[in-house]
Design a protein around this motif. Structure first.
Motif, PDB file in Angstrom:
ATOM      1  N   ASP A   1      -9.122   3.772  26.622  1.00  0.00           N
ATOM      2  CA  ASP A   1      -9.850   3.421  25.415  1.00  0.00           C
ATOM      3  C   ASP A   1      -9.358   4.181  24.187  1.00  0.00           C
ATOM      4  O   ASP A   1      -9.704   3.832  23.066  1.00  0.00           O
TER       5      ASP A   1
ATOM      6  N   SER B   1     -10.381   3.748  32.692  1.00  0.00           N
ATOM      7  CA  SER B   1     -10.805   2.925  31.543  1.00  0.00           C
ATOM      8  C   SER B   1     -11.101   3.783  30.327  1.00  0.00           C
ATOM      9  O   SER B   1     -10.752   3.430  29.195  1.00  0.00           O
TER      10      SER B   1
ATOM     11  N   ASN C   1     -11.584   4.400  38.607  1.00  0.00           N
ATOM     12  CA  ASN C   1     -11.417   3.244  37.720  1.00  0.00           C
ATOM     13  C   ASN C   1     -12.121   3.453  36.386  1.00  0.00           C
ATOM     14  O   ASN C   1     -11.594   3.105  35.323  1.00  0.00           O
ATOM     15  N   THR C   2     -13.327   4.018  36.440  1.00  0.00           N
ATOM     16  CA  THR C   2     -14.077   4.290  35.207  1.00  0.00           C
ATOM     17  C   THR C   2     -13.343   5.307  34.348  1.00  0.00           C
ATOM     18  O   THR C   2     -13.234   5.151  33.122  1.00  0.00           O
TER      19      THR C   2
END
Length: 269
Positions: A268, A264, A260-261
């Motif tokens: 970005d 993200s 998930n990180t």
């Protein structure tokens, strides 16, 4: 002609991520496999390009037997690891006559094959392509990078274990990324403690925190820790989907959080 090949092979791939390690044996292929499965469970269409010429282990981890590799007008057709065709795989292991065959090739032949892998696989539409590379900072890395850059490279994930000898090797990998202009998406500390199969307690048999400390020292993001988990090891040996089989385990949570990180960070851009 080359532009046409690039259009048909990688033009529909939204994100390309290299998975790197400074040394062998740190579980880079394991991390690649589990990240791919996590992205697939999140509804993404995922591809794995297994360019680890000396140790193509991902087909076994995904229980993909040695299929015949077919070709279409656009190039080699990837092999799908699931019936929904949401996880595509191309590996050097598919091209060897025998599973135990060693790749005893000189540099130019390896470079030529890597060039084919990158430009001649008909991936179709993918949300993310994970590239499992050989350990170290060899000619193969440069070949992968030079060929992928004709399309794009969104960044690299670096895998280490907690010990100083491993984090020292990753420092060289960080230098490689900086010299070649590859964005470092983050570091993952693998084998970070041992999960007891009986009581689920985690013991730090290899020490702990080397990856996180290295991330701080080099200004990189620390994505998280993945422990040594017998359930994960067994799943990989048997070609089972660990994330599906053990959704309540702490290791599942760790892998899912890292995925998930990473997602993200990619969004970005």
């Amino acid at each position: 002609m080359e532009e046409s090949s690039d259009r048909t092979s990688l033009s529909q791939v939204r994100r390309v991520v290299l998975v790197l390690s400074g040394k062998g044996g740190v579980g880079k292929s394991t991390i690649t496999t589990e990240l791919a499965l996590a992205f697939r469970h999140a509804g993404k269409k995922v591809g794995i390009l297994d360019v680890d010429l000396c140790g193509p282990s991902i087909p076994r981890m995904l229980r993909v037997c040695r299929p015949e590799v077919h070709q279409c007008e656009s190039g080699w057709v990837p092999v799908y690891a699931d019936t929904q065709q949401s996880l595509a795989l191309m590996s050097i292991g598919f091209l060897l006559e025998h599973p135990d065959e060693a790749v005893v090739w000189r540099g130019p032949k390896k470079t030529a094959l890597i060039g084919q892998f990158v430009s001649d696989v008909a991936w179709g539409e993918l949300d993310i392509l994970l590239v499992d590379t050989p350990p170290g900072t060899s000619d193969e890395h440069l070949a992968v990078l030079e060929n992928l850059r004709k399309h794009r490279v969104d960044g690299a994930v670096l895998v280490t274990t907690p010990q100083a000898v491993s984090t020292g090797d990753v420092r060289r990998e960080i230098t490689f990324c900086k010299k070649t202009g590859v964005r470092i998406l983050g570091l993952i500390e693998n084998m970070s403690g041992f999960v007891c199969p009986h009581c689920s307690e985690c013991s730090n048999i290899f020490s702990k925190g080397g990856g996180e400390e290295l991330a701080k020292l080099t200004g990189s993001e620390f994505l998280g820790c993945v422990p040594l988990d017998p359930q994960l090891t067994q799943s990989l040996e048997e070609g089972e989907d660990f994330l599906q089989a053990f959704p309540k385990s702490a290791t599942f949570s760790a892998i899912n959080t890292i995925a998930n990180t990473l997602q993200s960070r990619l969004e970005d851009d």
